[in-house]
Scaffold this motif. Structure first.
Motif, PDB file in Angstrom:
ATOM      1  N   TYR A 298       0.842  -1.198   0.000  1.00 21.38           N
ATOM      2  CA  TYR A 298       0.000   0.000   0.000  1.00 21.38           C
ATOM      3  C   TYR A 298       0.879   1.251   0.000  1.00 21.38           C
ATOM      4  CZ  TYR A 298      -3.048  -3.727   1.653  1.00 21.38           C
ATOM      5  OH  TYR A 298      -3.713  -4.913   1.789  1.00 21.38           O
TER       6      TYR A 298
ATOM      7  N   TYR B 118      -7.850  -3.930   3.644  1.00 20.64           N
ATOM      8  CA  TYR B 118      -6.736  -4.728   4.180  1.00 20.64           C
ATOM      9  C   TYR B 118      -7.084  -6.209   4.266  1.00 20.64           C
ATOM     10  CZ  TYR B 118      -3.216  -6.648   7.248  1.00 20.64           C
ATOM     11  OH  TYR B 118      -2.223  -7.439   7.769  1.00 20.64           O
TER      12      TYR B 118
ATOM     13  N   PRO C 186      -7.285  -9.734   1.008  1.00 24.71           N
ATOM     14  CA  PRO C 186      -6.406 -10.889   0.731  1.00 24.71           C
ATOM     15  C   PRO C 186      -6.563 -12.004   1.763  1.00 24.71           C
ATOM     16  CG  PRO C 186      -5.204  -8.827   0.543  1.00 24.71           C
ATOM     17  CD  PRO C 186      -6.508  -8.493   1.169  1.00 24.71           C
ATOM     18  N   GLY C 187      -6.736 -11.640   3.029  1.00 24.79           N
ATOM     19  CA  GLY C 187      -6.915 -12.651   4.054  1.00 24.79           C
ATOM     20  C   GLY C 187      -8.196 -13.443   3.871  1.00 24.79           C
TER      21      GLY C 187
ATOM     22  N   SER D  69      -1.369 -12.937   9.101  1.00 24.91           N
ATOM     23  CA  SER D  69      -1.592 -11.519   8.807  1.00 24.91           C
ATOM     24  C   SER D  69      -2.898 -11.300   8.069  1.00 24.91           C
ATOM     25  CB  SER D  69      -0.422 -10.986   7.966  1.00 24.91           C
ATOM     26  OG  SER D  69      -0.320 -11.716   6.743  1.00 24.91           O
ATOM     27  N   ALA D  70      -3.815 -12.260   8.149  1.00 25.63           N
ATOM     28  CA  ALA D  70      -5.079 -12.137   7.427  1.00 25.63           C
ATOM     29  C   ALA D  70      -5.946 -11.019   7.985  1.00 25.63           C
ATOM     30  CB  ALA D  70      -5.836 -13.465   7.474  1.00 25.63           C
TER      31      ALA D  70
ATOM     32  N   VAL E 101      -1.131 -15.451   2.363  1.00 27.86           N
ATOM     33  CA  VAL E 101      -1.909 -14.212   2.386  1.00 27.86           C
ATOM     34  C   VAL E 101      -1.087 -13.052   1.827  1.00 27.86           C
ATOM     35  CG1 VAL E 101      -2.988 -12.503   3.900  1.00 27.86           C
ATOM     36  CG2 VAL E 101      -3.400 -14.940   4.277  1.00 27.86           C
ATOM     37  N   GLU E 102       0.177 -12.956   2.231  1.00 29.54           N
ATOM     38  CA  GLU E 102       1.014 -11.861   1.742  1.00 29.54           C
ATOM     39  C   GLU E 102       1.292 -11.999   0.247  1.00 29.54           C
ATOM     40  OE1 GLU E 102       1.792  -9.131   3.519  1.00 29.54           O
ATOM     41  OE2 GLU E 102       0.384 -10.111   4.893  1.00 29.54           O
TER      42      GLU E 102
ATOM     43  N   ARG F  49      -1.785 -10.697  -1.275  1.00 25.00           N
ATOM     44  CA  ARG F  49      -1.892  -9.254  -1.039  1.00 25.00           C
ATOM     45  C   ARG F  49      -1.060  -8.464  -2.058  1.00 25.00           C
ATOM     46  NH1 ARG F  49      -3.566  -7.301   3.473  1.00 25.00           N
ATOM     47  NH2 ARG F  49      -2.885  -9.122   4.688  1.00 25.00           N
TER      48      ARG F  49
ATOM     49  N   LEU G  70      -2.446  -8.759  -5.694  1.00 27.37           N
ATOM     50  CA  LEU G  70      -3.632  -7.942  -5.969  1.00 27.37           C
ATOM     51  C   LEU G  70      -3.263  -6.517  -6.368  1.00 27.37           C
ATOM     52  CD1 LEU G  70      -6.108  -9.116  -3.180  1.00 27.37           C
ATOM     53  CD2 LEU G  70      -6.388  -9.384  -5.653  1.00 27.37           C
ATOM     54  N   TYR G  71      -2.044  -6.115  -6.072  1.00 25.27           N
ATOM     55  CA  TYR G  71      -1.569  -4.786  -6.462  1.00 25.27           C
ATOM     56  C   TYR G  71      -0.498  -4.876  -7.546  1.00 25.27           C
ATOM     57  CZ  TYR G  71      -4.327  -2.717  -2.784  1.00 25.27           C
ATOM     58  OH  TYR G  71      -5.382  -2.311  -2.008  1.00 25.27           O
TER      59      TYR G  71
END
Length: 262
Positions: A55, A64, A67-68, A189-190, A217-218, A221, A224-225
């Protein structure tokens, strides 16, 4: 050619099972949507988030946890697919599958891939609902995230496959699922970043770091970007290899004969 025929047959069987169990699709969507619409709304003000990669600005809590929640779909569906393996083994269809004149690793991989593709379809439906709700991500992320979902889904499915190879009764596997799903989900970290976990307990942060679900999850995350998280991809790949090797050993017929003799 025979290998591809077996793969297509297993994919077709899993697709028929998925279409015939519409409640399974609905349940897979309701669970993360409840977390998104209810849980995120309640904790939006309580959990402040700093600007951390990927981010580049402050984000809302709903963004946030996307992704989790995708990871949640992969995790629950991976365990659900493995639960069906235990059922197939009790009914005898799993034994017929493994007696096919093909390498056992290919048959198990085909089953694993079929379950993962179903999970990706569920994640796509979830992201579509989230976009309609107003949570939109970069367009490139919707394409880049597909390999991340595939790798993460295979890893979590392999974990369920490993558990199903060592658990012989359907009732026991359903109980073990709860001892695997919830610790993996909450110790990750979800729902909250690792720096927030470190403020409460560095030991819990270390457990989260060792959790392969955290890296899945990371990986999702960053994807997705439109970004690659090579370290997370490496950890997920290593976990996939370990879980797959353990599952192959568990489904080794020679090992089963030795256990019966013992």
């Amino acid at each position: 050619m025979t290998w591809l025929v077996a793969l297509s047959a297993i994919l077709h069987r899993e697709a028929l099972r998925f279409v015939g169990q519409r409640s399974r699709f609905v349940a897979a969507l309701v669970r993360p949507l409840v977390w998104l619409f209810v849980f995120a709304a309640g904790f939006r003000a309580a959990l402040g988030l700093s600007i951390t990669p990927p981010y580049q600005t402050y984000i809302t809590y709903e963004i946030y946890i996307i992704p989790g929640l995708c990871g949640m779909i992969l995790l629950f569906n991976g365990m659900q697919s493995s639960l069906s393996l235990v059922y197939d083994r009790e009914m005898g269809s799993m034994r017929l599958l493994l007696t096919a004149p093909l390498p056992r690793w290919w048959l198990l991989f085909s089953k694993l891939l079929a379950g993962t593709l179903v999970s990706i379809l569920q994640c796509a439906a979830f992201l579509a609902v989230a976009a309609v709700w107003g949570i939109r991500l970069p367009l490139v992320g919707y394409l880049v995230v597909i390999p991340a979902l595939l790798l993460s889904g295979l890893m979590l499915g392999a974990l369920g496959l490993m558990l199903s190879s060592f658990i012989r009764q359907l009732e026991n596997f359903a109980g073990v699922m709860n001892f695997v799903i919830f610790p993996m989900f909450f110790l990750s970290s979800a729902l909250y970043p690792l720096w927030r976990m470190a403020e409460a307990s560095p030991r819990l942060r270390d457990l989260c770091t060792l959790n392969p679900f955290t890296h899945a999850v990371e990986l999702i995350r960053f994807a997705l970007y439109g970004q690659a998280n090579l370290m997370a991809a490496l950890w997920v790949t290593v976990a996939l290899a370990v879980f797959s090797a353990a599952a192959l050993r568990g489904y080794d017929p020679a090992r089963g004969v030795q256990n019966r003799k013992g």
